[in-house]
Motif scaffolding. Structure first.
Motif, short mmCIF file in Angstrom:
data_model
loop_
_atom_site.label_atom_id
_atom_site.label_comp_id
_atom_site.label_asym_id
_atom_site.label_seq_id
_atom_site.Cartn_x
_atom_site.Cartn_y
_atom_site.Cartn_z
N GLY A 212 0.69 -1.11 0.04
CA GLY A 212 -0.15 0.10 0.04
C GLY A 212 0.85 1.20 -0.07
O GLY A 212 0.55 2.27 -0.72
N VAL A 213 1.89 1.20 0.78
CA VAL A 213 2.84 2.34 0.82
C VAL A 213 3.66 2.40 -0.68
O VAL A 213 3.32 3.73 -0.97
CB VAL A 213 3.92 2.15 1.79
N ALA A 214 3.63 1.60 -1.52
CA ALA A 214 4.40 1.72 -2.57
C ALA A 214 3.24 2.07 -3.59
O ALA A 214 3.76 2.88 -4.61
CB ALA A 214 5.32 0.54 -2.94
N LEU A 215 2.13 1.26 -3.76
CA LEU A 215 1.27 1.62 -4.80
C LEU A 215 0.63 3.06 -4.60
O LEU A 215 0.09 3.46 -5.45
CB LEU A 215 0.16 0.58 -4.60
N ALA A 216 0.51 3.47 -3.33
CA ALA A 216 -0.22 5.03 -2.99
C ALA A 216 0.77 6.11 -3.86
O ALA A 216 0.43 6.92 -4.16
CB ALA A 216 -0.20 5.16 -1.61
N GLN A 217 1.90 5.82 -3.86
CA GLN A 217 2.86 6.69 -4.49
C GLN A 217 2.95 6.34 -5.90
O GLN A 217 2.74 7.36 -6.92
CB GLN A 217 4.55 6.43 -4.18
N ILE A 218 3.06 4.85 -6.56
CA ILE A 218 2.75 4.92 -7.92
C ILE A 218 1.79 5.22 -8.53
O ILE A 218 1.60 5.65 -9.89
CB ILE A 218 3.06 3.16 -8.13
N LEU A 219 0.43 4.97 -8.06
CA LEU A 219 -0.70 5.34 -8.73
C LEU A 219 -1.53 6.62 -8.57
O LEU A 219 -2.41 6.77 -8.88
CB LEU A 219 -1.89 4.26 -8.17
N ALA A 220 -0.70 7.37 -7.57
CA ALA A 220 -1.14 8.70 -7.19
C ALA A 220 -1.39 9.53 -8.37
O ALA A 220 0.00 9.44 -9.10
CB ALA A 220 -0.65 9.37 -6.03
N PRO A 221 -2.31 10.30 -8.76
CA PRO A 221 -2.22 11.36 -9.76
C PRO A 221 -1.04 12.27 -9.31
O PRO A 221 -0.80 12.86 -8.40
CB PRO A 221 -3.56 11.70 -9.81
N ARG A 222 -0.55 12.67 -10.76
CA ARG A 222 0.55 13.77 -10.48
C ARG A 222 0.16 15.23 -10.49
O ARG A 222 -0.12 15.98 -11.34
CB ARG A 222 1.51 13.65 -11.84
N ARG A 223 -0.47 15.59 -9.26
CA ARG A 223 -1.01 16.72 -9.00
C ARG A 223 -0.99 17.16 -7.63
O ARG A 223 -0.93 16.12 -6.83
CB ARG A 223 -2.50 17.11 -9.60
N PRO A 224 -1.00 18.36 -7.00
CA PRO A 224 -1.03 18.61 -5.62
C PRO A 224 -2.24 18.16 -4.90
O PRO A 224 -3.48 17.98 -5.36
CB PRO A 224 -1.03 20.24 -5.49
N VAL A 225 -2.11 17.39 -3.76
CA VAL A 225 -3.29 16.93 -2.99
C VAL A 225 -3.42 17.65 -1.90
O VAL A 225 -2.56 17.92 -0.95
CB VAL A 225 -2.93 15.59 -2.73
N GLU A 226 -4.52 18.49 -1.59
CA GLU A 226 -5.02 19.36 -0.54
C GLU A 226 -5.28 18.16 0.68
O GLU A 226 -5.71 17.31 0.72
CB GLU A 226 -6.14 20.08 -0.78
N ASN A 227 -5.47 18.98 1.84
CA ASN A 227 -5.80 18.39 3.08
C ASN A 227 -5.02 16.98 3.36
O ASN A 227 -5.65 15.81 3.31
CB ASN A 227 -7.35 17.84 2.91
N ARG A 228 -3.83 17.27 3.46
CA ARG A 228 -2.82 16.13 3.65
C ARG A 228 -2.82 15.62 5.26
O ARG A 228 -2.22 14.59 5.49
CB ARG A 228 -1.69 16.13 3.13
#
Length: 230
Positions: A212-228
């Motif tokens: 999950g740690v790895a795939l969250a980085q691989i699959l995340a869209p390449r854009r800023p994410v608010e409310n981190r």
């Protein structure tokens, strides 16, 4: 036993996929308990068995069916405690990961975590023919994705202290980090205690979390994410 109740990051979009996963898991479990014969057939047919998954002759004889069990077994559960525990964690943490990844990517993420955790369980128990079921490996992937995506989020958690059970806000990195350490220690326990028999697929949890740690980085869209978090 600590229980998460809710988290601080609010989602802006309806988590349709997470709701569908929750409904599918609970609906299938109701089929299992509603008819013992149906439940027995579901487990016999769709449960993951390490010896079959790791055997090429079994793949040939079964027409590749072990691959199906990698994705089907996470939708089966053995008891109310089993399914409700998994679904509580999925309810609290899954909607945020769906918002971060998007609906389709989240479904791919969930299924990949389920499959990778099943493979890890099989590799850790290559001679086992015990049917393995449960969404815990996939849910562990959601937790891994969450600790990467929202480490500063606050988790409202029930923490038993004697006869009292206060609700405490715990940082996500502490709550999930401790959860992972418990799984890791439990997975390593048979190495330290050679006569210990495990009934829980701890290596599925461990690998699911790391996946999950790895795939969250691989699959995340390449854009800023608010409310981190925070």
């Amino acid at each position: 036993m600590v229980l998460p109740l809710r988290d601080s990051p609010r989602v802006r979009n309806r988590p349709w996929v997470n709701w569908a996963l929750l409904a599918a898991n609970i609906g299938i479990f109701l089929l299992e308990v509603g008819s013992p014969a149906v439940g027995e057939w579901l487990v016999e047919t769709f449960a993951l068995r390490p010896t079959e998954l790791l055997s090429l002759p079994a793949w040939a004889a079964l027409g590749g069916w072990p691959l199906v069990t990698l994705f089907a077994s996470p939708f089966l559960h053995g008891s109310w405690g089993h399914v409700l525990g998994n679904m509580l964690y999925l309810w609290v943490f899954g909607d945020n990961i769906e918002e971060r990844l998007g609906h389709r990517r989240y479904l791919v993420f969930y299924l990949l975590c389920a499959a990778l955790s099943g493979i890890a369980h099989a590799v850790a128990n290559p001679t086992s023919d015990v049917p393995t079921i449960g969404a815990s490996g996939a849910v562990a992937g959601v937790l891994g994705g969450y600790i990467f995506s929202y480490p500063r989020a606050r988790i409202l958690t029930l923490v038993p202290v004697g006869y009292l059970v206060p609700a405490v806000r715990v940082p996500a990195w502490i709550f999930l980090g401790l959860w992972f350490l418990v799984q890791l220690a439990s997975g390593l326990a048979p190495i330290w205690l050679h006569d210990l028999v495990q009934n829980v697929a701890f290596w599925a949890h461990i690998n699911g979390f790391l996946s999950g740690v790895a795939l969250a980085q691989i699959l995340a869209p390449r854009r800023p994410v608010e409310n981190r978090g925070g």
